[in-house]
Design an enzyme around this catalytic site. Structure first.
Site, short mmCIF file in Angstrom:
data_model
loop_
_atom_site.label_atom_id
_atom_site.label_comp_id
_atom_site.label_asym_id
_atom_site.label_seq_id
_atom_site.Cartn_x
_atom_site.Cartn_y
_atom_site.Cartn_z
N ARG A 218 -11.08 -1.98 10.87
CA ARG A 218 -10.19 -2.82 10.05
C ARG A 218 -9.01 -3.42 10.81
NH1 ARG A 218 -7.94 1.73 5.79
NH2 ARG A 218 -6.12 0.47 5.43
N ASN B 45 -10.47 -0.43 1.26
CA ASN B 45 -10.08 -0.84 2.62
C ASN B 45 -10.94 -0.10 3.63
OD1 ASN B 45 -8.04 -2.11 1.26
ND2 ASN B 45 -6.50 -0.58 1.73
N ASP B 46 -11.00 1.21 3.44
CA ASP B 46 -11.82 2.00 4.37
C ASP B 46 -13.30 1.89 4.03
OD1 ASP B 46 -10.23 3.18 6.36
OD2 ASP B 46 -9.24 4.35 4.80
N HIS C 259 -2.61 -0.85 8.40
CA HIS C 259 -1.55 -0.27 7.57
C HIS C 259 -0.20 -0.95 7.75
CE1 HIS C 259 -4.49 2.99 6.95
NE2 HIS C 259 -3.98 2.88 5.75
N CYS D 81 -7.86 1.63 -5.50
CA CYS D 81 -6.54 1.44 -4.90
C CYS D 81 -6.60 0.68 -3.58
CB CYS D 81 -5.84 2.78 -4.71
SG CYS D 81 -6.77 3.90 -3.66
N ARG E 280 1.14 6.63 -0.47
CA ARG E 280 0.66 7.00 0.87
C ARG E 280 1.73 7.89 1.51
NH1 ARG E 280 -1.24 1.38 0.55
NH2 ARG E 280 -3.43 1.28 1.16
N ARG F 201 -1.17 10.90 -2.46
CA ARG F 201 -2.27 11.20 -1.55
C ARG F 201 -1.79 12.15 -0.46
NH1 ARG F 201 -4.87 6.29 1.53
NH2 ARG F 201 -3.02 6.47 2.82
N GLU G 63 -14.02 6.57 -0.08
CA GLU G 63 -13.79 5.50 0.89
C GLU G 63 -14.69 5.65 2.12
OE1 GLU G 63 -9.65 5.62 2.07
OE2 GLU G 63 -9.61 7.79 2.14
C1 PEP Z 1 -8.27 2.41 1.26
O1 PEP Z 1 -8.82 2.83 2.27
O2 PEP Z 1 -8.75 1.54 0.50
C2 PEP Z 1 -6.95 2.94 0.88
C3 PEP Z 1 -6.37 2.61 -0.26
O3 PEP Z 1 -6.32 3.74 1.77
P1 PEP Z 1 -5.61 3.22 3.12
O4 PEP Z 1 -5.51 1.74 3.07
O5 PEP Z 1 -4.28 3.87 3.18
O6 PEP Z 1 -6.54 3.73 4.18
MG MG Z 2 -8.16 4.64 3.16
#
Ligand code: PEP
Ligand code: MG
Length: 600
Positions: A477, A466-467, A200, A514, A307, A343, A443
């Protein structure tokens, strides 16, 4: 490493590029609890200066310990304070001091390295003696060594708050709460030893337009504080003591990148639609309500992911309903009627708020007490946020989305709490949008498998790749040891996206994406080919994505998606995607650059 002529030698270090851009400036080492021990040779004529640094560090360390002693003596007791007498004795230890000085003279290395070497020898010696009293002496030396090394670094090391002039932050790692405090005018670039591309802190740097490199091995010990460096966030290289040739070369690269960006920006007002006229909605991902003007100027037609935890991390506390309400209204009003998807709290993982995690030591925080799990346990904290969101929904087109839903029960429970929050507002006669839309982030792999069920209880989906990538591939990650395994082009991730899109289509609910790949041009044709028509991206990359969308044909992209879905090799998928993009886009960019050069 490469070398070239010049007063100071030039060195090139390689890491992983995670946020684009080039920056040039002085290094600011981010101080950490454990001081780093830089190691670099010094010329003979610098030896006296090194010894001078050592002496002044001893003096300031002595002063600090004396102050501490006084404080402890008055607040606790004289006997507690006596521990510091032992520390002061270490600083007066002639042998330790003289050995350090002669180590500097004989090895011709910096004081930190020499002092640490000598101190570690003493620590080892005392630790091995079978006498508890003497063993204690090892701890005293360890403590004083740490303090003295910090003071040695103090001339050049800063923590972020102490960053008084613009510089390049080099740190072992950067936490999201540190990144939340970045001042874009002061932090020219960020370089860290650890971390992955979708941590993040990196996402925040990227969205602020700050170039970043992660995974630069031993950066804090190899790159001296105050040195001049050039950071290339496109390639992931850091050049220490860049020569004028290097600076010139990078100047040219920057000019080319700027020209390409101008090409992208020239189409901001043009419709975001494919060659065959299919509209694609481009939203922005944001972390705070600051700078909404910049977001609108990026060409975003709404916010696809706010976020909200940024607010919590910045204040290092739980913001009140009123504070949250004001922040959300700022975003909604800032977007002037466009949709804003906010979110709910996604604390946990790499985003820790010490107050929230009291007494909690997690071995696998990303698999642990995070996001909706935290909110369903701390219902009051959750409801404060839900009420703030609902009230802000009266001010514009606000939608709510829940993070990290792993199954239907969580979604239903969250919706129940939302209903309670609505009822509380009704009781108080506070306005909100009775029909506020509520979506689910997809996710977690289990959510993919039950997407059809979730779709019946969601107004929309947003895929968080991402998750999804980290959980699907079991690759943390932010762990650099496994960063090479983190690959959103893995067939498991691509096929999961297809399952989710199909489920949303069957249930006739909108589905967007996203995750960071929504803003990576190489993925754009695949995402559209899979059927997505809503991409929420980092604002800096939005103009580029729009440019690509406008040059793509849906039929071509569907064929590409079909080919990718049938491919089982992630590397091959990457190549297919890269070739497709190059073939379709490169000629347009070349032509546009040529026109720009010709002054058309
Ligand atoms: C994701 O997980 O793809 C996402 C957009 O949320 P974050 O990166 O804040 O976990
Ligand atoms: Mg996420």
């Amino acid at each position: 490493m490469s070398a070239s002529s010049g007063k100071k030698q030039e060195y090139v270090f390689r890491g992983i590029a995670v946020a684009p851009g080039v920056a040039h400036g002085k290094v600011c080492l981010l101080a950490r609890a454990e001081p780093d021990v830089p190691s670099y040779p010094v010329d003979e004529d610098q030896v006296d200066a090194e010894i001078g640094r050592f002496e002044s560090a001893i003096m300031s360390t002595r002063q600090q310990i004396t102050n501490l002693r006084t404080e402890v003596s008055s607040k606790l007791s004289e006997s507690e304070a006596q521990i510091f007498d032992a520390h002061l004795l270490v600083l007066e230890d002639k042998a330790l001091i003289e050995e350090t000085v002669s180590e500097i003279r004989s090895s011709l290395y910096n004081v930190e390295l020499c002092f640490n070497r000598v101190a570690q020898r003493y620590i080892e010696f005392f630790s091995n003696i079978e006498d508890n009293y003497i063993k204690e002496r090892a701890n005293d030396i360890r403590d004083v060594t740490r303090r003295l090394l910090k003071n040695l670094a103090g001339e050049d090391h800063h923590d972020l708050e102490g960053l008084t002039e613009a510089g390049i932050v080099v740190a072992p790692d950067i936490s999201p709460s540190e990144a939340a405090l970045f001042d874009k005018d002061k932090v020219l670039a960020v370089v860290s030893e650890h971390g992955g591309a979708t941590g993040h802190a990196v996402i925040m740097a990227r969205s602020m337009g700050i170039p970043a490199i992660v995974n630069l091995w031993k950066a804090t010990s190899r790159i001296p504080a105050g040195s001049e460096v050039l950071v290339d966030g496109y390639e992931g290289t850091l050049v220490l003591n860049p020569t004028s040739d290097t600076l010139f070369r990078y100047g040219e690269i920057q000019v080319r990148k700027d020209s390409i960006r101008r090409v992208f920006l020239s189409e901001l007002e043009k419709p975001s639609e494919t060659l065959d006229g299919q509209g694609v909605t481009l939203f922005a991902n944001i972390e705070s309500a600051d700078d909404m003007k910049r977001i609108r100027e990026s060409g975003a037609r709404g916010i696809g992911l706010f976020r909200s935890e940024g607010l919590y991390l910045k204040s290092n506390d739980f913001p009140s309903e009123e504070e949250q309400y004001e922040e959300y209204v700022k975003v909604v009003k800032g977007m002037a009627g466009m949709p804003v998807i906010i979110r709910t709290l996604d604390l946990g993982g790499d985003k820790v708020l010490p107050k929230a995690m009291i007494g909690l030591e997690e071995n696998n925080p990303f698999m642990g007490f995070r996001a909706i799990r935290f909110c369903l346990k701390h219902k009051e904290i959750f409801k404060v946020q839900l009420r703030a969101l609902l009230r802000a929904s009266a001010q514009g087109d606000l939608k709510i989305i829940y993070p990290m839903i792993s199954g239907l029960a969580e979604l239903l429970e969250a919706n129940l709490l939302l209903e309670e929050a609505k009822e509380e507002l009704r009781q108080k006669e506070q306005a909100f949008d009775e029909h506020v839309e509520v979506g689910t982030m997809i996710e977690v792999p289990s959510a993919v498998q039950v997407a059809a069920d979730l779709a019946h209880h969601s107004d929309f989906f947003s895929i968080g790749t991402n998750d999804l990538t980290q959980y699907m591939l079991a690759v943390d990650r932010v762990n650099d040891e496994v960063a090479h395994l983190y690959n959103p082009a893995h067939p498991a991730v691509v096929r999961s996206m297809k399952i989710v899109i199909d489920a949303a289509n069957v249930a006739k609910i909108p589905v967007g994406i996203c995750g960071e790949i929504a803003g990576e041009s190489i993925y754009t044709p695949l995402l559209l080919g899979l059927g997505l028509r809503e991409l929420s991206v980092t604002p800096v990359t939005l103009p580029e994505i729009r440019y690509i969308v406008r040059r793509m044909d849906v039929g071509d992209m569907e064929r590409l998606a079909k080919q990718v879905l049938e491919c089982s090799d992630p590397d091959r998928i990457q190549n297919i995607l890269q070739d497709f993009l190059t073939e379709k886009i490169e000629p347009h960019i070349k032509e546009a650059l040529a026109k720009l050069k010709a002054g058309e």
